[in-house]
Scaffold this motif. Structure first.
Motif, PDB file in Angstrom:
ATOM      1  N   ALA A  13      83.809   8.746 -28.178  1.00  9.42           N
ATOM      2  CA  ALA A  13      84.801   9.813 -28.328  1.00  9.42           C
ATOM      3  C   ALA A  13      84.234  11.023 -29.067  1.00  9.42           C
ATOM      4  N   TYR A  14      83.191  10.802 -29.883  1.00 10.45           N
ATOM      5  CA  TYR A  14      82.611  11.923 -30.632  1.00 10.45           C
ATOM      6  C   TYR A  14      81.250  12.337 -30.083  1.00 10.45           C
ATOM      7  N   LEU A  15      80.251  11.441 -30.149  1.00 11.83           N
ATOM      8  CA  LEU A  15      78.895  11.817 -29.767  1.00 11.83           C
ATOM      9  C   LEU A  15      78.708  11.918 -28.259  1.00 11.83           C
ATOM     10  N   ILE A  63      87.647  17.591 -36.336  1.00 13.11           N
ATOM     11  CA  ILE A  63      88.783  16.680 -36.493  1.00 13.11           C
ATOM     12  C   ILE A  63      88.431  15.266 -36.054  1.00 13.11           C
ATOM     13  N   ILE A  64      87.836  15.115 -34.856  1.00 16.87           N
ATOM     14  CA  ILE A  64      87.513  13.773 -34.364  1.00 16.87           C
ATOM     15  C   ILE A  64      86.555  13.043 -35.302  1.00 16.87           C
ATOM     16  N   PRO A  65      85.411  13.647 -35.725  1.00 17.39           N
ATOM     17  CA  PRO A  65      84.532  12.906 -36.640  1.00 17.39           C
ATOM     18  C   PRO A  65      85.192  12.587 -37.981  1.00 17.39           C
ATOM     19  N   ALA A 113      86.452  11.162 -45.993  1.00 15.90           N
ATOM     20  CA  ALA A 113      85.806  11.535 -44.731  1.00 15.90           C
ATOM     21  C   ALA A 113      85.774  13.049 -44.557  1.00 15.90           C
ATOM     22  N   ALA A 114      86.866  13.717 -44.920  1.00 16.50           N
ATOM     23  CA  ALA A 114      86.895  15.182 -44.819  1.00 16.50           C
ATOM     24  C   ALA A 114      85.841  15.800 -45.729  1.00 16.50           C
ATOM     25  N   PHE A 115      85.664  15.224 -46.910  1.00 18.61           N
ATOM     26  CA  PHE A 115      84.635  15.708 -47.836  1.00 18.61           C
ATOM     27  C   PHE A 115      83.251  15.530 -47.230  1.00 18.61           C
ATOM     28  N   THR A 146      85.610   1.359 -34.650  1.00 10.91           N
ATOM     29  CA  THR A 146      85.182   2.678 -35.101  1.00 10.91           C
ATOM     30  C   THR A 146      83.852   3.077 -34.476  1.00 10.91           C
ATOM     31  N   GLY A 147      82.922   2.123 -34.380  1.00 11.64           N
ATOM     32  CA  GLY A 147      81.627   2.425 -33.779  1.00 11.64           C
ATOM     33  C   GLY A 147      81.744   2.855 -32.329  1.00 11.64           C
TER      34      GLY A 147
END
Length: 351
Positions: A244-246, A47-49, A281-283, A237-238
């Protein structure tokens, strides 16, 4: 005459919400309720990515879809946001996290203005090629100067402690809420820009910049503004992608492949759309996961040692994108729009 107008005014007053507003409210409520039903794996790995990459797609779509300008260096401005946020949190720990994200976005916007200068003279493919300069320059800068990574020999940046008003955001749920809140605010900002005079002038420049100049639009100023605002979104976003993700990243995290991923998100989701970027993005995020699961089902793991499995996944992934672009060049948003229109019946398709 006044008597005829009063019912219309009264009717408008009784309908303060339209379908879009209701959909947005339902979407926000559902988004903030997700942690109640999703586990940490879904939040952290899927979800986050997806949300963050969708936000990156919005940043590029404002530039490419609405202003008609091409950029192949989107990841460079993401790296500026990530490294700027890291250094601000490290060297000025008294700054609150929301302000750090805004400042990181502004620094990326400043870089976007500089690298957007070629758009005043060139356009199309040549402009896209010139934006590669930003991609290679900032990857080289953050790789060769250790000051940006606090003199670390590994040249990596690790997420400082994330918190807002004393609330710890280190958990998967906390990072998810940070991403969702930031995304919701930036989506609202994107809609406000698109529906404003600036957005209308961008679209006029996109359709025909010479005619836009004739009717009094300051084309050069609006093009630079498009690069600045796009880079502002990408900078924030970066920072979200890195922290928040990596959790940790380096300059190579934001390489040319990442720029192409963002470009594919815009193309797949649909040009000149906001919500379509999250479909793209989901794709991008889910297709490799699905291919990996299929490889396990069909027992293709014996190819992994030679790296052939990864190459097969890239081939399949690329083929899916090509077929999608041929069959639906306007993106998934257009496909869904036509499907909803077909369900509504003839003459009721959504424009």
């Amino acid at each position: 005459m006044t008597t005829l107008q009063e019912p219309a005014i009264a009717t408008t007053a009784r309908q303060p919400f339209n379908a879009a507003t209701v959909a947005v409210i339902i979407g926000l409520v559902a988004a903030f309720a997700v942690p109640a039903i999703a586990d940490d794996y879904w939040l952290s790995s899927i979800i986050i990515p997806t949300v963050v990459m969708g936000l990156a797609g919005i940043g590029l779509n404002l530039l490419m879809g609405y202003a008609g300008l091409v950029s192949l260096g989107s990841a460079a401005f993401m790296s500026i946001g990530a490294f700027s946020a890291y250094n601000l949190l490290l060297r000025a720990p008294f700054l609150p996290l929301p302000l750090v994200l805004i400042l990181a976005g502004l620094l990326a916007a400043a870089a976007g203005l500089i690298f957007g200068l070629p758009s005043l003279r060139i356009k199309g493919f040549y402009l896209g090629a010139s934006t590669l300069g930003a991609q290679f320059f900032f990857e080289w800068l953050f790789t060769n100067f250790s000051w940006f990574s606090n003199e670390s020999q590994s040249l990596t940046i690790s997420a400082p402690r994330l918190q807002i008003l004393g609330y710890d955001l280190q958990s998967a749920t906390g990072r998810y809420y940070l991403v969702i809140a930031t995304t919701a605010l930036l989506i609202a900002l994107a809609f406000a820009i698109v529906k404003s005079r600036v957005g209308r002038e961008w679209m006029a420049i996109r359709d025909m910049d010479t005619a836009a100049s004739v009717i009094g639009i300051r084309v050069a100023r609006r093009k630079l503004l498009a690069f600045g605002i796009s880079s502002f979104f990408l900078g924030i976003t970066g920072a979200l992608w890195a922290f928040a993700y990596l959790g940790t990243s380096d300059a190579h995290t934001f390489n040319l492949d990442k720029s192409f991923q963002i470009l594919f998100i815009v193309i797949i989701g649909g040009v000149a759309t906001i919500y379509g970027n999250f479909l793209g993005a989901a794709f991008i995020v889910l297709t490799p996961i699905l291919l990996d699961r299929l490889s396990l089902v069909f027992d293709l793991s014996f190819l992994a040692d030679q790296g052939a499995l990864a190459n097969i996944q890239r081939i399949i992934f690329g083929t899916i994108i090509i077929v999608l672009l041929i069959k639906e060049p306007d993106g998934l948003t257009s496909l869904i729009r036509r499907g909803v229109g077909a369900l509504r019946g003839p003459g009721k398709a959504i424009g």
